[in-house]
Motif scaffolding. Sequence first.
Motif, PDB file in Angstrom:
ATOM      1  N   ILE A 176      19.996   3.144   0.619  1.00  0.00           N
ATOM      2  CA  ILE A 176      18.656   3.369   0.616  1.00  0.00           C
ATOM      3  C   ILE A 176      18.372   5.258   1.193  1.00  0.00           C
ATOM      4  N   GLN A 177      19.093   6.241   1.780  1.00  0.00           N
ATOM      5  CA  GLN A 177      18.974   7.170   2.385  1.00  0.00           C
ATOM      6  C   GLN A 177      17.495   7.071   3.016  1.00  0.00           C
ATOM      7  N   PRO A 178      16.445   6.742   3.732  1.00  0.00           N
ATOM      8  CA  PRO A 178      15.408   6.674   3.914  1.00  0.00           C
ATOM      9  C   PRO A 178      15.162   7.834   5.110  1.00  0.00           C
ATOM     10  N   LYS A 179      13.935   8.506   4.968  1.00  0.00           N
ATOM     11  CA  LYS A 179      13.657   9.606   5.971  1.00  0.00           C
ATOM     12  C   LYS A 179      12.706   8.763   7.200  1.00  0.00           C
ATOM     13  N   ILE A 180      12.275   7.512   7.225  1.00  0.00           N
ATOM     14  CA  ILE A 180      11.142   6.564   8.257  1.00  0.00           C
ATOM     15  C   ILE A 180      12.009   5.585   7.853  1.00  0.00           C
ATOM     16  N   ILE A 181      12.377   4.761   9.061  1.00  0.00           N
ATOM     17  CA  ILE A 181      12.795   3.090   9.281  1.00  0.00           C
ATOM     18  C   ILE A 181      11.527   3.080  10.130  1.00  0.00           C
ATOM     19  N   HIS A 182      10.566   2.245   9.610  1.00  0.00           N
ATOM     20  CA  HIS A 182       9.298   1.065   9.976  1.00  0.00           C
ATOM     21  C   HIS A 182       9.582  -0.212   9.889  1.00  0.00           C
ATOM     22  N   CYS A 183      10.069  -0.174  11.889  1.00  0.00           N
ATOM     23  CA  CYS A 183       9.880  -1.308  12.452  1.00  0.00           C
ATOM     24  C   CYS A 183       9.113  -2.095  12.398  1.00  0.00           C
ATOM     25  N   HIS A 184       9.011  -3.573  12.373  1.00  0.00           N
ATOM     26  CA  HIS A 184       7.272  -4.256  12.977  1.00  0.00           C
ATOM     27  C   HIS A 184       8.763  -5.729  13.783  1.00  0.00           C
ATOM     28  N   PHE A 185       7.784  -5.902  14.789  1.00  0.00           N
ATOM     29  CA  PHE A 185       8.059  -6.510  15.712  1.00  0.00           C
ATOM     30  C   PHE A 185       9.060  -6.585  16.731  1.00  0.00           C
ATOM     31  N   SER A 240       0.840  -1.141   0.442  1.00  0.00           N
ATOM     32  CA  SER A 240       0.002   0.013  -0.189  1.00  0.00           C
ATOM     33  C   SER A 240       0.762   1.337   0.230  1.00  0.00           C
ATOM     34  N   VAL A 241       1.849   1.148   1.179  1.00  0.00           N
ATOM     35  CA  VAL A 241       2.719   1.819   0.926  1.00  0.00           C
ATOM     36  C   VAL A 241       3.849   2.456  -0.400  1.00  0.00           C
ATOM     37  N   HIS A 242       4.078   1.277  -0.882  1.00  0.00           N
ATOM     38  CA  HIS A 242       4.661   1.649  -2.624  1.00  0.00           C
ATOM     39  C   HIS A 242       3.385   1.991  -3.122  1.00  0.00           C
ATOM     40  N   ASN A 243       2.762   1.415  -3.335  1.00  0.00           N
ATOM     41  CA  ASN A 243       1.989   2.221  -4.545  1.00  0.00           C
ATOM     42  C   ASN A 243       1.100   3.598  -4.448  1.00  0.00           C
ATOM     43  N   SER A 244       1.960   4.021  -3.637  1.00  0.00           N
ATOM     44  CA  SER A 244       1.084   5.837  -3.307  1.00  0.00           C
ATOM     45  C   SER A 244       2.029   6.189  -4.209  1.00  0.00           C
ATOM     46  N   MET A 245       2.010   7.716  -4.675  1.00  0.00           N
ATOM     47  CA  MET A 245       2.297   8.422  -5.729  1.00  0.00           C
ATOM     48  C   MET A 245       3.383   9.115  -4.364  1.00  0.00           C
ATOM     49  N   SER A 246       3.505   9.310  -3.452  1.00  0.00           N
ATOM     50  CA  SER A 246       4.173  10.008  -2.221  1.00  0.00           C
ATOM     51  C   SER A 246       5.717   9.497  -1.775  1.00  0.00           C
ATOM     52  N   PHE A 247       5.153   7.942  -1.606  1.00  0.00           N
ATOM     53  CA  PHE A 247       6.443   7.380  -1.105  1.00  0.00           C
ATOM     54  C   PHE A 247       7.256   6.136  -1.669  1.00  0.00           C
ATOM     55  N   ASN A 248       8.421   5.887  -1.415  1.00  0.00           N
ATOM     56  CA  ASN A 248       9.644   4.420  -2.018  1.00  0.00           C
ATOM     57  C   ASN A 248       9.255   3.965  -1.063  1.00  0.00           C
ATOM     58  N   ALA A 249       8.806   2.847  -0.828  1.00  0.00           N
ATOM     59  CA  ALA A 249       8.586   1.372   0.189  1.00  0.00           C
ATOM     60  C   ALA A 249      10.267   0.922  -0.130  1.00  0.00           C
ATOM     61  N   HIS A 250      11.172   0.731   1.032  1.00  0.00           N
ATOM     62  CA  HIS A 250      11.704  -0.862   0.975  1.00  0.00           C
ATOM     63  C   HIS A 250      11.476  -1.553   1.980  1.00  0.00           C
ATOM     64  N   TYR A 251      11.827  -2.876   1.651  1.00  0.00           N
ATOM     65  CA  TYR A 251      12.376  -3.831   2.863  1.00  0.00           C
ATOM     66  C   TYR A 251      13.752  -4.631   3.573  1.00  0.00           C
ATOM     67  N   LEU A 252      14.075  -4.109   4.779  1.00  0.00           N
ATOM     68  CA  LEU A 252      15.522  -4.967   5.407  1.00  0.00           C
ATOM     69  C   LEU A 252      14.873  -6.107   6.095  1.00  0.00           C
ATOM     70  N   CYS A 253      15.329  -6.954   5.557  1.00  0.00           N
ATOM     71  CA  CYS A 253      14.744  -8.799   6.417  1.00  0.00           C
ATOM     72  C   CYS A 253      15.949  -9.519   6.937  1.00  0.00           C
ATOM     73  N   LEU A 254      15.461 -10.092   8.121  1.00  0.00           N
ATOM     74  CA  LEU A 254      16.719 -11.026   8.107  1.00  0.00           C
ATOM     75  C   LEU A 254      16.367 -12.881   7.704  1.00  0.00           C
ATOM     76  N   LYS A 255      15.010 -12.671   7.046  1.00  0.00           N
ATOM     77  CA  LYS A 255      14.580 -14.069   6.424  1.00  0.00           C
ATOM     78  C   LYS A 255      13.525 -13.909   4.989  1.00  0.00           C
ATOM     79  N   TYR A 256      13.704 -13.428   4.056  1.00  0.00           N
ATOM     80  CA  TYR A 256      12.382 -13.468   2.910  1.00  0.00           C
ATOM     81  C   TYR A 256      11.779 -14.709   2.352  1.00  0.00           C
ATOM     82  N   ASP A 257      11.143 -14.997   2.574  1.00  0.00           N
ATOM     83  CA  ASP A 257      10.085 -16.220   2.456  1.00  0.00           C
ATOM     84  C   ASP A 257       9.581 -15.682   0.960  1.00  0.00           C
ATOM     85  N   LYS A 258       9.593 -16.294  -0.185  1.00  0.00           N
ATOM     86  CA  LYS A 258       9.283 -15.890  -1.646  1.00  0.00           C
ATOM     87  C   LYS A 258       7.874 -17.153  -2.024  1.00  0.00           C
TER      88      LYS A 258
END
Length: 103
Positions: A94-103, A24-42
């Motif tokens: 990436i130089q993010p303006k916001i870092i959003h952490c889950h858990f 949802s954030v990535h599809n908005s016009m104002s934001f470019n979302a990136h993800y950093l994780c320890l494990k990516y399950d494809k």
Amino acid sequence: MNILFFSHDFGTITTTFIYNDVISVHNSMSFNAHYLCLKYDKKNNRLFENVNEIPFYRNRIETKIRRVLKQYNLYFNYKNRAFKTQAQAVINKIQPKIIHCHF
């Protein structure tokens, strides 16, 4: 504006709400979302193009020490310099303006 999301896992069945938030954030016009994780399950078709996976490994000695200390309700902070270096490289790129952490 770049936003960096972080959690241990990404793409698993139990983290569907996180995936939906990122899309949802990535599809908005104002934001470019990136993800950093320890494990990516494809495997669950939760594909996202801007994922940086950095595995976090603990050595056996650290694991044993933590287990013994936990019996006495003691904890220690162990810094994983390899993970820090890799994560810092992603953040610098990436130089993010916001870092959003889950858990």
